[in-house]
Design a protein around this motif. Structure first.
Motif, PDB file in Angstrom:
ATOM      1  N   ASP A 292       0.877  -1.173   0.000  1.00 33.78           N
ATOM      2  CA  ASP A 292       0.000   0.000   0.000  1.00 33.78           C
ATOM      3  C   ASP A 292       0.917   1.227   0.000  1.00 33.78           C
ATOM      4  OD1 ASP A 292      -1.697   2.100   0.433  1.00 33.78           O
ATOM      5  OD2 ASP A 292      -2.722   1.211   2.153  1.00 33.78           O
ATOM      6  N   SER A 293       0.928   1.948  -1.105  1.00 35.74           N
ATOM      7  CA  SER A 293       1.861   3.077  -1.247  1.00 35.74           C
ATOM      8  C   SER A 293       1.633   4.165  -0.203  1.00 35.74           C
ATOM      9  CB  SER A 293       1.748   3.678  -2.648  1.00 35.74           C
ATOM     10  OG  SER A 293       0.444   4.157  -2.880  1.00 35.74           O
ATOM     11  N   SER A 294       0.446   4.217   0.363  1.00 34.96           N
ATOM     12  CA  SER A 294       0.149   5.280   1.335  1.00 34.96           C
ATOM     13  C   SER A 294       0.686   4.972   2.728  1.00 34.96           C
ATOM     14  CB  SER A 294      -1.369   5.505   1.416  1.00 34.96           C
ATOM     15  OG  SER A 294      -2.018   4.346   1.900  1.00 34.96           O
ATOM     16  N   THR A 295       0.987   3.699   3.003  1.00 31.82           N
ATOM     17  CA  THR A 295       1.489   3.328   4.327  1.00 31.82           C
ATOM     18  C   THR A 295       2.672   2.369   4.215  1.00 31.82           C
ATOM     19  OG1 THR A 295      -0.159   1.554   4.422  1.00 31.82           O
ATOM     20  CG2 THR A 295      -0.706   3.637   5.534  1.00 31.82           C
ATOM     21  N   PRO A 296       3.852   2.873   3.808  1.00 29.11           N
ATOM     22  CA  PRO A 296       5.032   2.000   3.713  1.00 29.11           C
ATOM     23  C   PRO A 296       5.432   1.447   5.080  1.00 29.11           C
ATOM     24  CG  PRO A 296       5.660   4.301   3.485  1.00 29.11           C
ATOM     25  CD  PRO A 296       4.170   4.271   3.477  1.00 29.11           C
ATOM     26  N   ARG A 297       5.729   0.159   5.099  1.00 26.84           N
ATOM     27  CA  ARG A 297       6.050  -0.508   6.369  1.00 26.84           C
ATOM     28  C   ARG A 297       7.551  -0.593   6.625  1.00 26.84           C
ATOM     29  NH1 ARG A 297       2.744  -5.557   4.167  1.00 26.84           N
ATOM     30  NH2 ARG A 297       3.886  -4.741   2.355  1.00 26.84           N
ATOM     31  N   ASP A 298       8.357  -0.514   5.555  1.00 23.45           N
ATOM     32  CA  ASP A 298       9.783  -0.791   5.700  1.00 23.45           C
ATOM     33  C   ASP A 298      10.523  -0.347   4.444  1.00 23.45           C
ATOM     34  OD1 ASP A 298       9.186  -2.821   3.780  1.00 23.45           O
ATOM     35  OD2 ASP A 298       8.643  -4.180   5.397  1.00 23.45           O
ATOM     36  N   TYR A 299      11.797  -0.719   4.364  1.00 27.80           N
ATOM     37  CA  TYR A 299      12.646  -0.331   3.230  1.00 27.80           C
ATOM     38  C   TYR A 299      12.094  -0.849   1.905  1.00 27.80           C
ATOM     39  CZ  TYR A 299      16.792  -0.234   0.191  1.00 27.80           C
ATOM     40  OH  TYR A 299      17.652  -0.038  -0.861  1.00 27.80           O
TER      41      TYR A 299
END
Length: 524
Positions: A292-299
């Motif tokens: 989900d581009s709106s909520t990046p989780r990591d690298y």
């Protein structure tokens, strides 16, 4: 990183004389064919002539340029000084005779730079001239000269900028990552506590703990200490890094066309990294499925977003292949060097119990029995900080540093180093520089304390290298070392197994690490 990895290796680089030599070789080969067909020479004479020719070509190709740094006056054809120099002590053996800047032949001529002032002059004052990495056949075959460590120029600059920015976004230098590391400290303490004071090998659990911090940053998740698959991955990485410092890796880089066809330990380097790369590709695939581009989780998530931004600039390297190799660099480098340093730390504590006791006194005064340290506490714990720095100095994790390549003809301390020359600015020579350290070969936390017992910085403390290629994980490593070390000594007193005298025996691959050892951890 994967080029912790490049540290001891050498390569046969493209030579400016190559076209001339190629023409000579083609002419001689054609002449020999005619002579042989004419019956003027028998087969044995042809072979002897060709052998002599190859030696002459090798001598011409590797003739030292004018005003080149001095080195041994003779070298074996093709392999140079490979078999007569101890790779652990190159910087000591040859420097004794030729000074702080010298050359040896490891396939091609390489320049070694030793001592604090020459190393800083090369890497900092003339940083642009020594910023590139060479193209080494072994690592070309593994990572195609991509990623964060092996790449050069525009692509390297863009990838390094993005990696630093992303690591900061996910907590580097912030309280959030400190809290995450404190949680991992508790997990590690629990696993060690389960040994109930009995002898155990600490290396694998320490590796897992450290790997979990970088795993959270790049994969968005940690791995349990009972996860046998993850433990296997860490062991494969550890063995691959060790083999990369072996003669097999050096031979591969000198004679790739031959070594690709021969069996041997060098094949393990390729197969081990292939398994680790397969794991990373699986993680990238999993991320892709629920990204989900709106909520990046990591690298990895952040890299996906960056791929969209840079889709019209292929040279920047924001593609899925490079994502895999950049992730590999972060994962490998973020695990290997810090975990090795912590394993040295525990070994030094059982070797010097009086130093361990002084650290524990300071921990008790500042933190008490249960409050976990934060980075804000470091300023109030000068002795503990000094001990960690001395562990890094004596541990000497990357003794030869990572290899560099000159980007243009360069003058260093009166010597001429042509463009395209491989250069080793050795960290061992700085960390043990007899001019800079009072007792360079003794474990002495006093190196980092002033007369009043306050912590003091030292210019010759360069375990992370220096200049434009300084380790991008330095801040992360410093945080992990302080938080893990204080947590372990707060909870346990470490000692050798009964009747065992601890030694500081080491093994040298691409990194300098302690040999497997056992210790006992008694809860305080």
């Amino acid at each position: 990183g994967t080029q912790t990895l490049i540290g001891h290796s050498s390569v046969h680089q493209r030579c400016p004389r190559a076209p001339v030599l190629r023409n000579i070789s083609q002419t001689i080969t054609a002449t020999m064919s005619v002579l042989s067909l004419s019956g003027w020479l028998d087969l044995s004479s042809v072979l002897i002539f060709l052998f002599v020719l190859l030696i002459l070509v090798d001598l011409i190709k590797n003739k030292a340029p004018k005003n080149f740094p001095p080195g041994p006056p003779w070298s074996l054809p093709f392999v140079g000084d490979l078999f007569r120099i101890d790779s652990d002590r190159i910087h000591l053996q040859v420097a004794e005779q030729y000074g702080n800047i010298f050359s040896i032949r490891m396939g091609q001529r390489m320049v070694f730079v030793n001592g604090l002032k020459p190393v800083k002059e090369a890497l900092v004052e003339q940083g642009e001239n020594f910023v590139d990495r060479p193209s080494l056949p072994l690592f070309t075959d593994i990572i195609q000269n991509k990623g964060l460590v092996a790449s050069n120029g525009y692509q390297w600059k863009q990838q390094r900028r993005f990696a630093l920015h992303t690591l900061r976004n996910f907590g580097l230098g912030k309280k959030s990552l400190e809290s995450q590391t404190q949680v991992e400290c508790r997990f590690l303490n629990e696993v060690i506590g389960n040994t109930q004071g009995q002898p155990f090998e600490p290396i694998s659990v320490v590796n897992n703990a450290v790997a979990n911090i970088i795993s959270c940053l790049v994969f968005g998740d940690r791995f349990d200490y009972s996860n046998s698959y993850f433990q296997t991955l860490l062991k494969l990485m550890n063995e691959a890094v060790y083999l990369e410092g072996s003669i097999w890796a050096q031979l591969y880089n000198m004679f790739p066309w031959l070594m690709r066809r021969l069996p041997g330990p060098h094949k393990k380097i390729l197969s081990h990294w292939a398994i680790v790369i397969g794991f990373i590709k699986l993680k990238i695939k999993e991320h892709k499925e629920d990204w989900d581009s709106s909520t990046p989780r990591d690298y990895i998530d952040s890299f996906f977003s960056e791929m969209e931004k840079w889709k019209d600039d292929a040279e920047a390297g924001f593609n899925e292949d490079n994502l895999c190799y950049c992730t590999l660099d972060l994962f490998a480098a973020g695990t290997e060097t810090t975990s090795t340093t912590l394993n040295w730390a525990l070994l030094y504590m059982i070797k010097y119990p009086e130093i361990q006791e002084k650290v524990q006194v300071e921990i008790d005064q500042v933190l008490g029995p249960s409050r976990l340290a934060t980075m804000a506490d470091r300023a109030n714990m000068p002795y503990t900080d000094a001990v960690i720095h001395e562990i890094q100095r004596m541990g000497n994790i990357i003794p030869l540093n990572l290899v560099r390549l000159t980007t243009e003809d360069t003058t260093l301390r009166g010597y001429t180093i042509p463009k395209g020359t491989m250069v080793m600015a050795t960290l061992h020579s700085v960390l043990f520089d007899e001019i800079e350290w009072e007792t360079p070969f003794a474990f002495n936390p006093g190196h980092f304390l002033d007369a009043e017992g306050k912590f003091r910085r030292r210019d010759a403390f360069l375990p992370f290298s220096a200049g434009k290629r300084v380790c991008l994980g330095e801040q992360l490593a410093r945080m992990e070392l302080f938080l893990f070390f204080t947590s372990l000594l707060q909870q346990f007193t470490f000692s050798p197994p009964p009747g065992v005298e601890p030694t500081l025996e080491s093994k040298v691959g691409a990194t300098h690490s302690p040999k497997p050892y056992k210790l006992c951890a008694v809860p305080r």
